[in-house]
Design a protein around this motif. Structure first.
Motif, short mmCIF file in Angstrom:
data_model
loop_
_atom_site.label_atom_id
_atom_site.label_comp_id
_atom_site.label_asym_id
_atom_site.label_seq_id
_atom_site.Cartn_x
_atom_site.Cartn_y
_atom_site.Cartn_z
N VAL A 156 0.82 -1.21 0.00
CA VAL A 156 0.00 0.00 0.00
C VAL A 156 0.85 1.26 0.00
O VAL A 156 0.70 2.14 -0.85
CB VAL A 156 -0.96 0.02 1.21
CG1 VAL A 156 -1.69 1.35 1.29
CG2 VAL A 156 -1.96 -1.13 1.11
N ALA A 157 1.78 1.37 0.96
CA ALA A 157 2.45 2.64 1.22
C ALA A 157 3.83 2.73 0.57
O ALA A 157 4.56 1.74 0.48
CB ALA A 157 2.58 2.85 2.72
N TYR A 171 -5.80 25.94 -2.77
CA TYR A 171 -5.04 25.57 -1.57
C TYR A 171 -4.70 24.09 -1.63
O TYR A 171 -5.57 23.24 -1.85
CB TYR A 171 -5.87 25.85 -0.32
CG TYR A 171 -5.08 25.91 0.96
CD1 TYR A 171 -4.65 27.13 1.50
CD2 TYR A 171 -4.75 24.75 1.66
CE1 TYR A 171 -3.93 27.19 2.67
CE2 TYR A 171 -4.02 24.80 2.85
CZ TYR A 171 -3.61 26.02 3.35
OH TYR A 171 -2.89 26.09 4.52
N ALA A 172 -3.43 23.75 -1.43
CA ALA A 172 -2.97 22.36 -1.48
C ALA A 172 -2.65 21.87 -0.07
O ALA A 172 -1.94 22.55 0.69
CB ALA A 172 -1.73 22.25 -2.36
N ILE A 173 -3.17 20.70 0.28
CA ILE A 173 -2.98 20.16 1.63
C ILE A 173 -2.90 18.64 1.56
O ILE A 173 -3.60 18.00 0.76
CB ILE A 173 -4.11 20.61 2.58
CG1 ILE A 173 -3.87 20.13 4.01
CG2 ILE A 173 -5.48 20.19 2.07
CD1 ILE A 173 -4.83 20.74 5.03
N GLY A 174 -2.03 18.05 2.41
CA GLY A 174 -1.89 16.60 2.40
C GLY A 174 -1.12 16.10 3.60
O GLY A 174 -0.59 16.89 4.40
N PRO A 175 -1.02 14.78 3.77
CA PRO A 175 -0.36 14.19 4.94
C PRO A 175 1.16 14.24 4.85
O PRO A 175 1.74 14.10 3.77
CB PRO A 175 -0.86 12.74 4.92
CG PRO A 175 -1.13 12.46 3.47
CD PRO A 175 -1.62 13.75 2.88
N ASP A 176 1.76 14.39 6.00
CA ASP A 176 3.21 14.60 6.11
C ASP A 176 3.95 13.25 6.11
O ASP A 176 4.47 12.80 7.14
CB ASP A 176 3.50 15.37 7.40
CG ASP A 176 4.96 15.78 7.50
OD1 ASP A 176 5.70 15.60 6.53
OD2 ASP A 176 5.36 16.27 8.58
N TYR A 177 3.98 12.59 4.95
CA TYR A 177 4.78 11.37 4.78
C TYR A 177 5.04 11.18 3.29
O TYR A 177 4.52 11.94 2.47
CB TYR A 177 4.10 10.15 5.41
CG TYR A 177 2.89 9.61 4.67
CD1 TYR A 177 2.99 8.45 3.89
CD2 TYR A 177 1.66 10.23 4.76
CE1 TYR A 177 1.89 7.95 3.23
CE2 TYR A 177 0.55 9.74 4.10
CZ TYR A 177 0.68 8.58 3.33
OH TYR A 177 -0.41 8.09 2.66
N GLN A 178 5.83 10.17 2.94
CA GLN A 178 6.33 10.07 1.57
C GLN A 178 5.22 10.02 0.51
O GLN A 178 5.29 10.69 -0.51
CB GLN A 178 7.22 8.83 1.42
CG GLN A 178 7.93 8.73 0.07
CD GLN A 178 8.86 9.89 -0.18
OE1 GLN A 178 9.70 10.20 0.66
NE2 GLN A 178 8.74 10.55 -1.32
N GLY A 179 4.18 9.22 0.77
CA GLY A 179 3.09 9.15 -0.20
C GLY A 179 2.43 10.49 -0.42
O GLY A 179 2.08 10.86 -1.54
N ARG A 188 3.43 3.93 -6.34
CA ARG A 188 4.85 3.55 -6.27
C ARG A 188 5.73 4.78 -6.31
O ARG A 188 5.52 5.67 -7.14
CB ARG A 188 5.21 2.64 -7.45
CG ARG A 188 6.59 1.99 -7.30
CD ARG A 188 7.02 1.29 -8.57
NE ARG A 188 7.62 2.23 -9.51
CZ ARG A 188 8.01 1.89 -10.74
NH1 ARG A 188 7.82 0.67 -11.17
NH2 ARG A 188 8.56 2.79 -11.53
N PRO A 189 6.74 4.86 -5.42
CA PRO A 189 7.66 5.99 -5.46
C PRO A 189 8.64 5.85 -6.62
O PRO A 189 8.67 4.82 -7.30
CB PRO A 189 8.39 5.88 -4.11
CG PRO A 189 8.38 4.41 -3.82
CD PRO A 189 7.07 3.92 -4.35
N GLU A 190 9.46 6.86 -6.83
CA GLU A 190 10.48 6.80 -7.86
C GLU A 190 11.57 5.81 -7.44
O GLU A 190 12.03 5.81 -6.30
CB GLU A 190 11.10 8.18 -8.09
CG GLU A 190 10.15 9.16 -8.76
CD GLU A 190 10.84 10.48 -9.08
OE1 GLU A 190 12.08 10.55 -8.95
OE2 GLU A 190 10.15 11.42 -9.46
N VAL A 191 11.97 4.96 -8.38
CA VAL A 191 13.07 4.02 -8.15
C VAL A 191 13.95 4.03 -9.39
O VAL A 191 13.48 4.27 -10.50
CB VAL A 191 12.57 2.59 -7.86
CG1 VAL A 191 11.97 2.50 -6.47
CG2 VAL A 191 11.55 2.14 -8.90
#
Length: 379
Positions: free
Chosen positions: A94-95, A155-163, A119-122
């Motif tokens: 998931v994360a 306004y842009a807002i989101g959770p403080d983690y990599q995703g 998926r993050p950048e790899v």
């Protein structure tokens, strides 16, 4: 544990008779993203259920591990799947944080990873395949539409983690390139501490003071429920809300009327009219009371990819190994999917179409209804 049945071929497996394809599914079955991980599991299992518990004509042993809320639980679960269960292929996840933490295990074992959420950048994707999306793509897909529709700053807002970083970066970078302006005082996304933020009202008060004409955010799981419910009760409830994932899946019934009118960007909508989706929805509805989600669809497609790859790898009675499965995936070409046809690009993630949806009444219930095509992304 999900289904465990015999027969097939195994390269990395150590089953004694060498005749079982072992698949490891790692997903959040507890914690913040339990709803997402549960959908992933259901999607993969649905494909097996409707294909006689076989992939590529070979029977499958499916082992399931709980990713939980990230690396502290994901790594031990993945370690069991890879080192003890000796799976030939790993899927799910998931994360983004879990993905990065698990990657060294996959690389050491030299098995394919067919992941099925963001998926993050790899850098090296030789054995890495992805059936969902790159995490910056949802925001990038909707950014120009938001710029065209909204007369003023967003306004842009989101959770403080990599995703969250990845999801919001896709929106803000593309939005700015299109000439859009953020309403955030410093021109940067507002981050909410994860996972402890449950009260979003102070953030909505800040948005009300910012002069924003709309809001863009990314949240999933329990945070999505809290965000949507409180947004509807806040001083900014009249501002259009554009999102990635906030109304997707089992969170929508929990949000209730608070979700009505929310726009979302996704690579799938349960009301898409194509043959593959009609079958998928019918098979899903025979087992579940709620509509299928993009999480389930991407995991279903991961099984579909493995089905085709294992069939190719086993032609002529050849031994199926992690290496031959990986090579076969590389040559698949177009995949017919409930989302519409797609194929792997250079990054081994889908080249696919994205859709704008809105929560609207559908009979007696609210549903994410497809509004229009947005963009085709991937390389």
């Amino acid at each position: 544990m999900a289904m465990a049945v015999a027969a097939g071929c195994g390269g990395g497996s150590d089953s004694g008779d060498g005749d079982t394809v072992k698949i490891g599914l790692l997903a959040s079955l507890s914690g913040t993203y339990e709803a997402v991980g549960t959908e992933q599991r259901k999607g993969f299992e649905l494909y097996l259920d409707t294909h006689d518990n076989k992939l590529g004509g070979q029977k499958v042993e499916l082992s399931v591990g709980d990713e939980g809320d990230g690396p502290p639980t994901a790594v031990p679960a993945a370690t069991k799947l890879v080192k003890k269960d000796k799976v030939d292929v790993l899927t799910g996840i998931v994360a983004n944080g879990s993905y990065k933490a698990v990657l060294p295990l996959v690389e050491q074992a030299k098995i394919p990873l067919v992941s099925s959420n963001g998926r993050p950048e790899v850098k090296n994707v030789d054995r890495l395949w992805h059936t969902a999306f790159l995490s910056d793509e949802p925001g990038a897909a909707i950014a120009e539409h938001v710029k065209e529709e909204v007369d003023g700053p967003v306004y842009a807002i989101g959770p403080d983690y990599q995703g969250g970083y990845d999801e919001l970066r896709g929106f803000t970078e593309t939005f700015k390139k299109a000439g859009g302006k953020l309403a955030n005082p410093d021109g940067k996304t507002k981050w909410t501490p994860f996972p402890k933020t449950t009260n979003f009202m102070p953030y909505f008060a800040d948005i009300a003071k910012s002069g924003a004409k709309a809001v863009y955010c990314f949240y999933a799981g329990k945070a999505a429920i809290d965000f949507a419910k409180q947004y509807a009760q806040s001083d900014v409830a009249d501002l259009p809300l554009y999102t990635a994932f906030v109304t997707e899946g089992s969170v929508l019934p929990a949000q209730g009327k608070a979700a009505k009118g929310i726009y979302s960007v996704l690579n799938y909508s349960a009301d898409l009219d194509n043959e593959a989706n009609r079958k998928f929805v019918a098979d899903w509805s025979a087992k579940h009371d709620t509509p299928p989600t993009t999480y389930a669809m991407a995991s279903y497609d991961a099984a579909s990819v493995l089905d085709k790859a294992i069939a190719e790898a086993s032609k002529g009675g050849k031994e199926v190994t992690p290496d031959t499965i990986n090579k076969a995936i590389d040559g698949l070409g177009k995949i017919e999917s409930p989302r519409g046809s797609w194929e792997f690009g250079k990054t081994h993630s889908p080249v696919q179409k994205w859709y704008l949806r809105q929560v609207r009444p559908d009979g007696k219930q609210l549903a994410n209804v497809m509004v229009q095509d947005l963009a085709t992304l991937g390389d």
